[in-house]
Motif scaffolding. Structure first.
Motif, PDB file in Angstrom:
ATOM      1  N   ALA A 109      54.818  82.363 156.255  1.00 14.66           N
ATOM      2  CA  ALA A 109      54.969  80.927 156.519  1.00 14.66           C
ATOM      3  C   ALA A 109      53.618  80.257 156.387  1.00 14.66           C
ATOM      4  CB  ALA A 109      55.546  80.689 157.912  1.00 14.66           C
ATOM      5  N   LEU A 110      53.594  79.120 155.705  1.00  8.93           N
ATOM      6  CA  LEU A 110      52.348  78.402 155.459  1.00  8.93           C
ATOM      7  C   LEU A 110      52.526  76.937 155.864  1.00  8.93           C
ATOM      8  CD1 LEU A 110      49.550  79.042 154.163  1.00  8.93           C
ATOM      9  CD2 LEU A 110      50.476  78.138 152.025  1.00  8.93           C
ATOM     10  N   HIS A 111      51.608  76.472 156.706  1.00  8.51           N
ATOM     11  CA  HIS A 111      51.558  75.066 157.090  1.00  8.51           C
ATOM     12  C   HIS A 111      50.271  74.480 156.518  1.00  8.51           C
ATOM     13  CE1 HIS A 111      54.767  75.228 160.245  1.00  8.51           C
ATOM     14  NE2 HIS A 111      54.396  76.499 160.284  1.00  8.51           N
ATOM     15  N   VAL A 112      50.401  73.466 155.683  1.00  7.07           N
ATOM     16  CA  VAL A 112      49.235  72.790 155.112  1.00  7.07           C
ATOM     17  C   VAL A 112      49.205  71.385 155.684  1.00  7.07           C
ATOM     18  CG1 VAL A 112      48.042  72.093 153.012  1.00  7.07           C
ATOM     19  CG2 VAL A 112      49.475  74.155 153.003  1.00  7.07           C
ATOM     20  N   GLY A 113      48.253  71.143 156.608  1.00  6.20           N
ATOM     21  CA  GLY A 113      48.208  69.848 157.271  1.00  6.20           C
ATOM     22  C   GLY A 113      49.406  69.693 158.202  1.00  6.20           C
ATOM     23  N   GLY A 114      49.894  68.495 158.357  1.00  5.86           N
ATOM     24  CA  GLY A 114      51.053  68.246 159.214  1.00  5.86           C
ATOM     25  C   GLY A 114      50.712  68.389 160.679  1.00  5.86           C
ATOM     26  N   LYS A 115      51.741  68.471 161.521  1.00  2.00           N
ATOM     27  CA  LYS A 115      51.556  68.518 162.972  1.00  2.00           C
ATOM     28  C   LYS A 115      50.776  69.743 163.428  1.00  2.00           C
ATOM     29  CE  LYS A 115      55.796  65.977 164.136  1.00  2.00           C
ATOM     30  NZ  LYS A 115      57.092  66.055 164.861  1.00  2.00           N
ATOM     31  N   ARG A 116      50.947  70.853 162.746  1.00  2.14           N
ATOM     32  CA  ARG A 116      50.337  72.104 163.193  1.00  2.14           C
ATOM     33  C   ARG A 116      49.034  72.425 162.477  1.00  2.14           C
ATOM     34  NH1 ARG A 116      55.429  71.738 163.055  1.00  2.14           N
ATOM     35  NH2 ARG A 116      56.653  72.143 164.935  1.00  2.14           N
ATOM     36  N   GLY A 117      48.561  71.490 161.643  1.00  2.00           N
ATOM     37  CA  GLY A 117      47.317  71.727 160.929  1.00  2.00           C
ATOM     38  C   GLY A 117      47.469  72.800 159.868  1.00  2.00           C
ATOM     39  N   ASN A 118      46.368  73.406 159.481  1.00  3.37           N
ATOM     40  CA  ASN A 118      46.386  74.461 158.472  1.00  3.37           C
ATOM     41  C   ASN A 118      46.633  75.806 159.157  1.00  3.37           C
ATOM     42  OD1 ASN A 118      45.820  72.623 156.422  1.00  3.37           O
ATOM     43  ND2 ASN A 118      43.612  72.872 156.663  1.00  3.37           N
ATOM     44  N   LEU A 119      47.778  76.409 158.845  1.00  2.00           N
ATOM     45  CA  LEU A 119      48.208  77.581 159.592  1.00  2.00           C
ATOM     46  C   LEU A 119      48.910  78.586 158.687  1.00  2.00           C
ATOM     47  CD1 LEU A 119      48.665  78.915 162.424  1.00  2.00           C
ATOM     48  CD2 LEU A 119      50.797  77.603 162.555  1.00  2.00           C
ATOM     49  N   ILE A 120      48.522  79.865 158.826  1.00  2.00           N
ATOM     50  CA  ILE A 120      49.212  80.975 158.180  1.00  2.00           C
ATOM     51  C   ILE A 120      49.927  81.757 159.268  1.00  2.00           C
ATOM     52  CG2 ILE A 120      48.967  83.064 156.770  1.00  2.00           C
ATOM     53  CD1 ILE A 120      46.178  81.963 155.932  1.00  2.00           C
ATOM     54  N   VAL A 121      51.201  82.078 159.045  1.00  2.00           N
ATOM     55  CA  VAL A 121      51.978  82.829 160.026  1.00  2.00           C
ATOM     56  C   VAL A 121      52.547  84.072 159.363  1.00  2.00           C
ATOM     57  CG1 VAL A 121      53.832  82.775 161.730  1.00  2.00           C
ATOM     58  CG2 VAL A 121      52.633  80.654 161.135  1.00  2.00           C
ATOM     59  N   ASP A 122      52.373  85.208 160.020  1.00  2.00           N
ATOM     60  CA  ASP A 122      52.954  86.459 159.530  1.00  2.00           C
ATOM     61  C   ASP A 122      53.932  86.983 160.570  1.00  2.00           C
ATOM     62  OD1 ASP A 122      52.497  88.538 157.225  1.00  2.00           O
ATOM     63  OD2 ASP A 122      52.721  89.712 159.057  1.00  2.00           O
ATOM     64  N   LEU A 123      55.157  87.267 160.136  1.00  2.00           N
ATOM     65  CA  LEU A 123      56.214  87.745 161.026  1.00  2.00           C
ATOM     66  C   LEU A 123      56.293  89.259 160.970  1.00  2.00           C
ATOM     67  CD1 LEU A 123      58.765  87.213 162.814  1.00  2.00           C
ATOM     68  CD2 LEU A 123      60.068  87.101 160.670  1.00  2.00           C
ATOM     69  N   LYS A 124      56.291  89.899 162.146  1.00  2.00           N
ATOM     70  CA  LYS A 124      56.418  91.346 162.215  1.00  2.00           C
ATOM     71  C   LYS A 124      57.560  91.719 163.164  1.00  2.00           C
ATOM     72  CE  LYS A 124      52.537  92.231 159.912  1.00  2.00           C
ATOM     73  NZ  LYS A 124      52.601  92.691 158.484  1.00  2.00           N
ATOM     74  N   THR A 125      58.496  92.552 162.694  1.00  2.00           N
ATOM     75  CA  THR A 125      59.453  93.174 163.613  1.00  2.00           C
ATOM     76  C   THR A 125      58.804  94.452 164.125  1.00  2.00           C
ATOM     77  OG1 THR A 125      60.520  94.308 161.755  1.00  2.00           O
ATOM     78  CG2 THR A 125      61.459  92.198 162.449  1.00  2.00           C
ATOM     79  N   THR A 126      58.992  94.752 165.406  1.00  2.00           N
ATOM     80  CA  THR A 126      58.223  95.817 166.017  1.00  2.00           C
ATOM     81  C   THR A 126      58.990  96.478 167.155  1.00  2.00           C
ATOM     82  OG1 THR A 126      56.082  96.300 167.065  1.00  2.00           O
ATOM     83  CG2 THR A 126      57.107  94.213 167.624  1.00  2.00           C
TER      84      THR A 126
END
Length: 283
Positions: A157-174
């Motif tokens: 998941a990549l957020h460029v600007g917007g409400k959450r700013g610049n953000l990279i999200v990696d999802l892990k099942t564990t």
């Protein structure tokens, strides 16, 4: 069910950002991804060479793949639900193989219910939920290292600007989303290396530093989620490992030699064996 997204590409300097690229097409691209770099940096060139020519599918990743589709895109079109209690019967095995042949992920009904429960749990967690709202899912980024080596990454998941700013999200099942347990998993599987690689790729494309979050969700009830950030010191070490992996790749490409284990100094047995044997000798 989501429709197949249209593939679009934009070029930013030495980087290309492609949206809507299939997972198959992404993995078929010969650029180095974080998994290959990790193998080169922490195992041997021989392991990398073998794996690059012998891609195999592991059924252990099916639950995680389905969870990604449902949590990232709320998309059930990429998997097939098989109404069977397990994979032991001939009918279930044939249905499973038919799903794979169609490029789908086969899930037992109970596995499908578990994946839905995982998504529900993530989407009711305030921090985890926000990570998967208003994002660009699985954007493929290709760029060139200063040595000329082609690299790639595919953030969940990549957020460029917007409400959450610049953000990279990696999802892990564990198995466990507890902080100490995930820290152990991060060390074991090189998640700090992955973060360093992804961050470099996103910066190559957008010219800015992005915050990086890992969202974890447990694979067993009550499917607890959590949100983690790896310490900057560990990420810096991960970046050094990335550079090592690229160096090893370039040297092996140049020489055509992909060695296995090298002969090192004499082995020192682990400390536990010393204490155990000392105790025996004292008796």
């Amino acid at each position: 069910m989501s429709s197949i997204p249209k593939e679009t590409s934009e070029t930013f300097g030495m980087a290309t950002v492609t949206k809507g690229l299939s997972n198959t097409s992404y993995h078929a691209n010969p650029a180095l991804g974080s998994s290959s770099i990790k193998t080169l940096a922490t195992r041997t060139p021989a392991h990398y060479l073998y794996e690059s020519h012998n891609q195999t599918h592991s059924t252990t990743f099916d639950i995680g793949t389905a969870a990604h589709s449902l949590i990232l895109e709320n998309d059930t079109s990429k998997f097939e639900v098989i109404d069977a209690p397990n994979w032991l019967s001939k009918a279930a095995k044939e249905a499973r193989q038919a799903a794979y042949a169609e490029g789908l992920v086969p899930l037992l009904t109970k596995e499908f219910e578990a994946v839905k429960a995982m998504r529900s749990s993530v989407m009711t967690h305030p921090l985890a939920r926000n990570a998967f709202i208003g994002h660009e899912p699985e954007v493929s980024i290709f760029w060139e290292h200063e040595t000329g080596t082609r690299l790639k990454c595919r953030p969940d998941a990549l957020h460029v600007g917007g409400k959450r700013g610049n953000l990279i999200v990696d999802l892990k099942t564990t198995v466990s989303a507890a902080p100490d347990d995930f820290a152990s998993s991060a060390a074991r599987y090189g998640y700090h290396l992955q973060q360093a690689h992804y961050t470099a790729g996103v910066k190559a494309a957008y010219g800015e530093d992005f915050t990086f979050l890992f969202v974890t969700v447990e694979k067993e009830p009550p499917y607890l989620p959590n949100v983690h950030q790896i310490h900057s010191t560990d990420v810096a070490r991960g970046a050094e490992l990335v550079e090592r992996g690229i160096r090893v790749y370039n040297e092996c490409t140049k020489t055509g030699v992909w060695p296995g284990y090298l002969i090192g100094k004499p082995l020192e047995l682990p400390r536990w064996s010393f204490y155990k044997e000392e105790e025996l000798l004292e008796r």
